[in-house]
Scaffold this motif. Sequence first.
Motif, PDB file in Angstrom:
ATOM      1  N   SER A  94       0.804  -1.039  -0.152  1.00  0.00           N
ATOM      2  CA  SER A  94       0.012   0.013  -0.121  1.00  0.00           C
ATOM      3  C   SER A  94       0.855   1.324  -0.109  1.00  0.00           C
ATOM      4  CB  SER A  94      -0.879  -0.173   1.231  1.00  0.00           C
ATOM      5  OG  SER A  94      -1.727   1.150   1.288  1.00  0.00           O
ATOM      6  N   ALA A  95       1.909   1.216   0.839  1.00  0.00           N
ATOM      7  CA  ALA A  95       2.800   2.375   0.857  1.00  0.00           C
ATOM      8  C   ALA A  95       4.224   2.066   0.707  1.00  0.00           C
ATOM      9  CB  ALA A  95       2.508   3.136   2.128  1.00  0.00           C
ATOM     10  N   GLY A  96       4.623   1.186   0.137  1.00  0.00           N
ATOM     11  CA  GLY A  96       6.209   0.687   0.137  1.00  0.00           C
ATOM     12  C   GLY A  96       6.628  -0.096   1.325  1.00  0.00           C
ATOM     13  N   ILE A  97       7.925  -0.052   1.495  1.00  0.00           N
ATOM     14  CA  ILE A  97       8.512  -0.788   2.321  1.00  0.00           C
ATOM     15  C   ILE A  97       8.268  -0.158   3.839  1.00  0.00           C
ATOM     16  CG2 ILE A  97      10.730  -2.144   2.913  1.00  0.00           C
ATOM     17  CD1 ILE A  97       9.287  -2.633   0.275  1.00  0.00           C
ATOM     18  N   HIS A  98       7.526  -0.103   4.452  1.00  0.00           N
ATOM     19  CA  HIS A  98       6.952   0.500   5.384  1.00  0.00           C
ATOM     20  C   HIS A  98       7.486   0.061   6.912  1.00  0.00           C
ATOM     21  CE1 HIS A  98       3.855   3.861   7.000  1.00  0.00           C
ATOM     22  NE2 HIS A  98       4.373   4.253   5.540  1.00  0.00           N
ATOM     23  N   ASN A  99       7.651  -1.013   6.767  1.00  0.00           N
ATOM     24  CA  ASN A  99       7.898  -1.739   8.230  1.00  0.00           C
ATOM     25  C   ASN A  99       8.840  -2.857   8.158  1.00  0.00           C
ATOM     26  OD1 ASN A  99       6.407  -4.014   7.929  1.00  0.00           O
ATOM     27  ND2 ASN A  99       4.616  -2.769   8.212  1.00  0.00           N
ATOM     28  N   PRO A 100       9.618  -3.277   9.353  1.00  0.00           N
ATOM     29  CA  PRO A 100      10.493  -4.437   9.355  1.00  0.00           C
ATOM     30  C   PRO A 100      10.071  -5.696   8.701  1.00  0.00           C
ATOM     31  CG  PRO A 100      10.855  -3.168  11.192  1.00  0.00           C
ATOM     32  CD  PRO A 100       9.440  -2.614  10.805  1.00  0.00           C
ATOM     33  N   SER A 101       8.949  -6.181   8.973  1.00  0.00           N
ATOM     34  CA  SER A 101       8.268  -7.443   8.261  1.00  0.00           C
ATOM     35  C   SER A 101       8.219  -7.317   7.015  1.00  0.00           C
ATOM     36  CB  SER A 101       6.711  -7.584   8.830  1.00  0.00           C
ATOM     37  OG  SER A 101       7.031  -7.547  10.232  1.00  0.00           O
ATOM     38  N   ILE A 102       7.970  -5.943   6.244  1.00  0.00           N
ATOM     39  CA  ILE A 102       7.746  -5.925   4.790  1.00  0.00           C
ATOM     40  C   ILE A 102       9.155  -5.924   4.094  1.00  0.00           C
ATOM     41  CG2 ILE A 102       6.865  -4.514   2.774  1.00  0.00           C
ATOM     42  CD1 ILE A 102       4.697  -3.476   4.570  1.00  0.00           C
TER      43      ILE A 102
END
Length: 224
Positions: free
Chosen positions: A7-15
């Motif tokens: 939805s908004a790129g590599i937004h957190n460590p899991s992604i």
Amino acid sequence: MKLLLTSAGIHNPSIREALVGLLGKPIADSHALCIPTAGYGHPMMSPLHSWRFVSGQEARCPMTELGWKSIGLLELTALPTSSRERWTSWVREADVLLVNGGDALYLAYWMRQSGLADLLPALERTVWVGLSAGSMVMAPRVGDFFIEARPPLTGEDRALGLVDFSIFPHLAHPDLPDNSMANAERWAADIGGPAYAIDDETAIEVVDGRVRVVSEGAWKYFPG
């Protein structure tokens, strides 16, 4: 092709961990091409938004600023004026395609016109990372809720259909009050097929037809 539909790129460590897993090597050892095309089709986006995406100045939607070994720019509207052999070599040499948001139908149109859509099935090792419209373009349909301007010649909400589900991004975003769960449910009923509503902390990974949701936020699956 391996897909990471965000939805908004590599937004957190899991992604980010999912991205590295799909690459099979560190980001710092990977070569990227960024595709800003979708932004030019959306009435709320400007050349400034495209520059921020390309230059890695959009911290709200991290994509190009992740520390790639190299990163180049691939503008789809220019490809019909270049030889196919030339630009397909650039695409085949990339480890990852980073695809900006904007208007999904505009992006789908230029992916078809440029020939990139035809090339994608042959890119077995390449990772496609979509941001909003860059993810929605892989779906069978976009849905009227997200149509800004129907593309030339088609007059439809048909996207590429490389996955069998549609995507409602930016679920419950504070700056997008219309992207509510209630509206997502109405959108899904209109789509008439499998669909996901995902917030900015969520991504959908697709490898060889296998779908996995990667999330530190909220999402909902609609079976259709």
